[in-house]
Design an enzyme around this catalytic site. Sequence first.
Site, mmCIF file in Angstrom:
data_model
loop_
_atom_site.group_PDB
_atom_site.id
_atom_site.type_symbol
_atom_site.label_atom_id
_atom_site.label_comp_id
_atom_site.label_asym_id
_atom_site.label_seq_id
_atom_site.Cartn_x
_atom_site.Cartn_y
_atom_site.Cartn_z
ATOM 1 N N SER A 182 57.881 -27.689 -29.123
ATOM 2 C CA SER A 182 58.922 -27.233 -30.045
ATOM 3 C C SER A 182 59.905 -26.377 -29.258
ATOM 4 O O SER A 182 59.500 -25.662 -28.325
ATOM 5 C CB SER A 182 58.274 -26.382 -31.144
ATOM 6 O OG SER A 182 59.248 -25.594 -31.777
ATOM 7 N N HIS A 192 61.692 -34.247 -27.095
ATOM 8 C CA HIS A 192 63.031 -34.829 -27.313
ATOM 9 C C HIS A 192 63.267 -35.969 -26.322
ATOM 10 O O HIS A 192 63.802 -37.018 -26.677
ATOM 11 C CB HIS A 192 64.128 -33.780 -27.064
ATOM 12 C CG HIS A 192 64.159 -32.658 -28.043
ATOM 13 N ND1 HIS A 192 63.874 -31.367 -27.702
ATOM 14 C CD2 HIS A 192 64.469 -32.643 -29.360
ATOM 15 C CE1 HIS A 192 64.017 -30.588 -28.765
ATOM 16 N NE2 HIS A 192 64.362 -31.335 -29.785
#
Length: 282
Positions: free
Chosen positions: A186, A37
Amino acid sequence: MKIIAATQEIKKVLTSLKSSHKTIGLVPTMGALHKGHLSLVEKSIAENDVTVVSIFVNPTQFDNKEDLENYPSTLEKDLKLLEKTGCDFIFTPDSNEVYDHQIVSEHFSFDGLEHEMEGRHRKNHFDGVGTIVSKLFDITKPTRAYFGEKDFQQLQIIKKLVNIKQLNIQIVGCKICREQDGLAMSSRNIRLSDEHRKAAPFIHQTLQEVKQKAASFSFPELSDWVKNKFEKQTLLELEYFEIAEEKSLQTVKIKKENEPYRAFIAVFAGPIRLIDNIALSI
Ligand code: PAF
């Protein structure tokens, strides 16, 4: 860095910035942020005047109540990580406000992309994704929006969404970030047990071997080979393995030279579902 929860407030701030010709980069997330991210956030900061990160666990994209309830939430840690990146706004909407007290999805047709792979295994998932991403686009009116290639089908669907709705938003796909042992980053990885975490790099290793074999094996042979490999693995359960054409995401049985193909995989590591993909060169 300013944290805003109210839809009208973020709309007002961003509309005013846009009217003074500032470019806006949006990074939609469901929180539990990791380096993947943060790489999207850094790219947005490098390419835009203003970067907005949304943190919202979107209920309508979960087909499984337990998965939604167990989705990791680490807001305080996320905010600390984002502070270090130098992003401008964090949008943390409330589900009743963003959904106007009706938590239901819009129905979309993405030219069949929604029926492939994840669409077959996660009922209504892409209606949920399309609904929330449309809402976020409408609220923030970004110049560019950033999505990771780990969710490659989602990325293609969002490109299609922008195309169908004729939105003037550039969708930027970003390379998969991996742990040192190859496991795709993830938010779900933190829920893996120690033994499943140790087993999980097998997924990427298998995809790498598929890439090496892609030129010399037929695709059905490769699928059988992958299924066989997973049958011998006690800790990981293969949900699907498919080789598909990158744009249409249609499964390919007979390969042609120089076509852009990708191998896609979904695996259960205990109760945790992991996905990954790799580009193939034929
Ligand atoms: O990829 C995700 O984290 C989510 O699907 C997204 C794009 C933030 C929509 O909820």
